[in-house]
Scaffold this motif. Sequence first.
Motif, PDB file in Angstrom:
ATOM      1  N   LYS A  93       0.844  -1.211   0.000  1.00 49.24           N
ATOM      2  CA  LYS A  93       0.000   0.000   0.000  1.00 49.24           C
ATOM      3  C   LYS A  93       0.872   1.252   0.000  1.00 49.24           C
ATOM      4  CE  LYS A  93      -4.311  -1.347   0.178  1.00 49.24           C
ATOM      5  NZ  LYS A  93      -5.220  -1.003  -0.933  1.00 49.24           N
ATOM      6  N   TYR A  94       2.172   1.087   0.313  1.00 52.24           N
ATOM      7  CA  TYR A  94       3.074   2.239   0.237  1.00 52.24           C
ATOM      8  C   TYR A  94       4.485   1.802  -0.044  1.00 52.24           C
ATOM      9  CZ  TYR A  94       4.581   1.714   5.259  1.00 52.24           C
ATOM     10  OH  TYR A  94       5.087   1.288   6.481  1.00 52.24           O
ATOM     11  N   VAL A  95       5.261   2.729  -0.587  1.00 51.89           N
ATOM     12  CA  VAL A  95       6.662   2.472  -0.916  1.00 51.89           C
ATOM     13  C   VAL A  95       7.510   3.573  -0.285  1.00 51.89           C
ATOM     14  CG1 VAL A  95       6.634   3.789  -3.098  1.00 51.89           C
ATOM     15  CG2 VAL A  95       8.332   1.986  -2.751  1.00 51.89           C
ATOM     16  N   THR A  96       8.640   3.171   0.298  1.00 49.74           N
ATOM     17  CA  THR A  96       9.611   4.126   0.855  1.00 49.74           C
ATOM     18  C   THR A  96      10.820   4.060  -0.060  1.00 49.74           C
ATOM     19  OG1 THR A  96       8.764   3.684   3.068  1.00 49.74           O
ATOM     20  CG2 THR A  96      10.951   4.696   2.916  1.00 49.74           C
ATOM     21  N   ILE A  97      11.181   5.170  -0.717  1.00 46.83           N
ATOM     22  CA  ILE A  97      12.244   5.157  -1.730  1.00 46.83           C
ATOM     23  C   ILE A  97      13.381   6.083  -1.316  1.00 46.83           C
ATOM     24  CG2 ILE A  97      10.776   6.769  -3.077  1.00 46.83           C
ATOM     25  CD1 ILE A  97      13.339   4.574  -4.778  1.00 46.83           C
ATOM     26  N   THR A  98      14.611   5.592  -1.479  1.00 46.62           N
ATOM     27  CA  THR A  98      15.781   6.410  -1.148  1.00 46.62           C
ATOM     28  C   THR A  98      15.913   7.581  -2.110  1.00 46.62           C
ATOM     29  OG1 THR A  98      17.033   4.817  -2.474  1.00 46.62           O
ATOM     30  CG2 THR A  98      17.239   4.642  -0.074  1.00 46.62           C
ATOM     31  N   THR A  99      15.774   8.807  -1.591  1.00 45.41           N
ATOM     32  CA  THR A  99      16.048   9.983  -2.436  1.00 45.41           C
ATOM     33  C   THR A  99      17.545  10.275  -2.379  1.00 45.41           C
ATOM     34  OG1 THR A  99      15.708  11.478  -0.564  1.00 45.41           O
ATOM     35  CG2 THR A  99      13.783  11.000  -1.955  1.00 45.41           C
ATOM     36  N   LYS A 100      18.124  10.119  -1.172  1.00 49.38           N
ATOM     37  CA  LYS A 100      19.557  10.315  -0.967  1.00 49.38           C
ATOM     38  C   LYS A 100      19.971   9.414   0.177  1.00 49.38           C
ATOM     39  CE  LYS A 100      21.472  13.823   1.424  1.00 49.38           C
ATOM     40  NZ  LYS A 100      21.957  15.189   1.764  1.00 49.38           N
ATOM     41  N   HIS A 101      20.908   8.479  -0.070  1.00 49.77           N
ATOM     42  CA  HIS A 101      21.407   7.609   0.990  1.00 49.77           C
ATOM     43  C   HIS A 101      22.640   8.259   1.602  1.00 49.77           C
ATOM     44  CE1 HIS A 101      22.510   3.786   3.020  1.00 49.77           C
ATOM     45  NE2 HIS A 101      21.184   3.699   3.098  1.00 49.77           N
ATOM     46  N   HIS A 102      23.322   7.527   2.507  1.00 53.91           N
ATOM     47  CA  HIS A 102      24.461   8.122   3.217  1.00 53.91           C
ATOM     48  C   HIS A 102      25.536   8.670   2.257  1.00 53.91           C
ATOM     49  CE1 HIS A 102      22.407   6.030   6.333  1.00 53.91           C
ATOM     50  NE2 HIS A 102      23.134   4.942   6.383  1.00 53.91           N
ATOM     51  N   ASP A 103      25.612   8.127   1.028  1.00 52.16           N
ATOM     52  CA  ASP A 103      26.693   8.535   0.102  1.00 52.16           C
ATOM     53  C   ASP A 103      26.441   9.919  -0.498  1.00 52.16           C
ATOM     54  OD1 ASP A 103      25.735   6.583  -2.899  1.00 52.16           O
ATOM     55  OD2 ASP A 103      24.648   8.033  -1.673  1.00 52.16           O
ATOM     56  N   GLY A 104      25.254  10.473  -0.304  1.00 51.37           N
ATOM     57  CA  GLY A 104      24.995  11.842  -0.743  1.00 51.37           C
ATOM     58  C   GLY A 104      24.528  11.989  -2.171  1.00 51.37           C
ATOM     59  N   CYS A 106      22.032  12.157  -5.080  1.00 51.24           N
ATOM     60  CA  CYS A 106      20.603  12.483  -5.099  1.00 51.24           C
ATOM     61  C   CYS A 106      19.934  11.919  -6.340  1.00 51.24           C
ATOM     62  CB  CYS A 106      20.417  13.996  -5.086  1.00 51.24           C
ATOM     63  SG  CYS A 106      21.204  14.776  -3.669  1.00 51.24           S
ATOM     64  N   LEU A 107      18.830  11.177  -6.119  1.00 46.23           N
ATOM     65  CA  LEU A 107      18.080  10.602  -7.243  1.00 46.23           C
ATOM     66  C   LEU A 107      17.112  11.635  -7.835  1.00 46.23           C
ATOM     67  CD1 LEU A 107      17.302   6.915  -6.124  1.00 46.23           C
ATOM     68  CD2 LEU A 107      19.082   7.747  -7.657  1.00 46.23           C
ATOM     69  N   TRP A 108      17.182  12.856  -7.374  1.00 44.51           N
ATOM     70  CA  TRP A 108      16.403  13.937  -7.983  1.00 44.51           C
ATOM     71  C   TRP A 108      17.403  15.065  -8.328  1.00 44.51           C
ATOM     72  CZ3 TRP A 108      17.517  14.092  -2.898  1.00 44.51           C
ATOM     73  CH2 TRP A 108      17.696  15.335  -2.268  1.00 44.51           C
ATOM     74  N   PRO A 109      17.070  15.923  -9.313  1.00 41.75           N
ATOM     75  CA  PRO A 109      18.009  16.970  -9.744  1.00 41.75           C
ATOM     76  C   PRO A 109      18.033  18.147  -8.763  1.00 41.75           C
ATOM     77  CG  PRO A 109      15.994  17.098 -11.020  1.00 41.75           C
ATOM     78  CD  PRO A 109      15.845  15.911 -10.123  1.00 41.75           C
ATOM     79  N   SER A 110      18.624  17.923  -7.586  1.00 43.98           N
ATOM     80  CA  SER A 110      18.621  18.979  -6.559  1.00 43.98           C
ATOM     81  C   SER A 110      19.398  20.209  -7.046  1.00 43.98           C
ATOM     82  CB  SER A 110      19.286  18.448  -5.285  1.00 43.98           C
ATOM     83  OG  SER A 110      19.399  19.497  -4.333  1.00 43.98           O
TER      84      SER A 110
END
Length: 449
Positions: A93-104, A106-110
């Motif tokens: 019913k839900y998903v938790t997705i890593t946007t940024k893990h400890h390595d820094g 970013c899976l989004w264009p910050s």
Amino acid sequence: EISLQHGAHRLGRRNDADMARWRAYGLGQFIHWGLYSIPGGEWNGKIYNGAAEWIRTWKEVSPQAYDSLIYRFNPIKFNPDSWAAVAGRMGVKYVTITTKHHDGFCLWPSKYTNFTVAHSPYKKDIIGPLVKAYNKQGIDVILYFSIMDWHNPDWRYDIKTRDDSIAFNRFKQFTRNQLLELLTRYPTAKGLWFDGTWDNSWVKQAAFADSLETEMRKLRPGLIIGSRFRADEYGKRHFDSNGNLMGDYEQGWERKIPEKIEDVHGNDWDCVMTIPENQWGYAKTWSGHIKTADELLEMLAKCVSLDGNFVLNFGPKPDGTLRTEEQTLAKAIGDWMTVNKEAIYNGEYAGFAKQDWGYFIKNTGTNKTYMVIFNVPVSGLLRVTTPLHTVINKAYDLGNLTQTYTPEEIGTSTYFIHLHQQTPKKPFVIVLETGETGKSHGTGYEKAK
Ligand SMILES: C[C@@H]1N[C@@H](c2nc3ccccc3[nH]2)[C@H](O)[C@@H]1O
């Protein structure tokens, strides 16, 4: 009780609709994906024996060489709709997705760093298409965010000098900027799952973290934030110095599950679980015990029976596909959920005494009680002790409604349910319709003749 400026700001569970929706989920998916997926736990032909997403800390790996993986991030087979379809089929019913893990990375264009997908061969935003694809399947999204950021030169493990303090103040603004950026870019995200918050540098930021949490909740009313985000002014985490839970749910059950209801202190909580012993990011070689579908289903039932959500982790491959073992498990879990989801969704602690054969779950929607059976006793008799003044009016198979049972009353509030000869070699569910003693349906089943 001591007076706290930055402890828990709310006692007891949240009672709003957003939290009720989260409480009803039951089953979630975790996704760990990033640069660490490329080495997959191996470096120069050697296997790293820690968690694959921590390979940057391995002495064999130079941080610069690891950070250069950004130039190899190009998941050409990434198709968010196929991930969302697997998740939908599994019944999450839900998903938790890593946007940024400890390595820094970013899976989004910050806007606040170049260490993002925008500066990789892939170029495009990953998080946006993922949120859209999962929402299209009716699956909510929670954004995982690591405060600890090994790539950012202003990150500190502790604040010892004035220079540390100046650098970390820059880091705090960077963190705030990225979080407000995520909440603005992805307005349908229901919450944030914080990690990497155990080091002294962050633990010492009680005031800053408290005001940032308040700011985020103001920006996104209903936002769901767990107990791992911040510490109180005495450095206490998860539970403040008065023993009160900080945040909206307890986030302490990582690769472990509470044993009994007393362990959860009346709070909401989630358990996040790996399929191998301890691999979150993609690991080419899975060693040790790999959990089976039946083991994972029992963990799911146990979590829901104790008022928690069970969140199973997937570590996609660097090319953007899901590994076969994960797809196989997702299907097996999905096949079981197709038949038995009524016992999981809207599930909560039923208040029946725990029995060896499995778990009781109360459905807040149907108001029925579900017996999720994993261990059929050689006697074929399932003992049920009901809460005070509760009687069983009906009992039947969830998987085959014509299969009914006549519980044999063997004592005060105690019954035996006699299983029929052939019980399945899979977990199965018996539904109990109960009533209060002395109500119109009579007092339940008379003593067996
Ligand atoms: C949800 C999990 N939390 C991270 C993590 N890092 C840890 C360091 C020490 C002890 C536990 C940890 N869990 C893991 O890398 C994964 O993201």
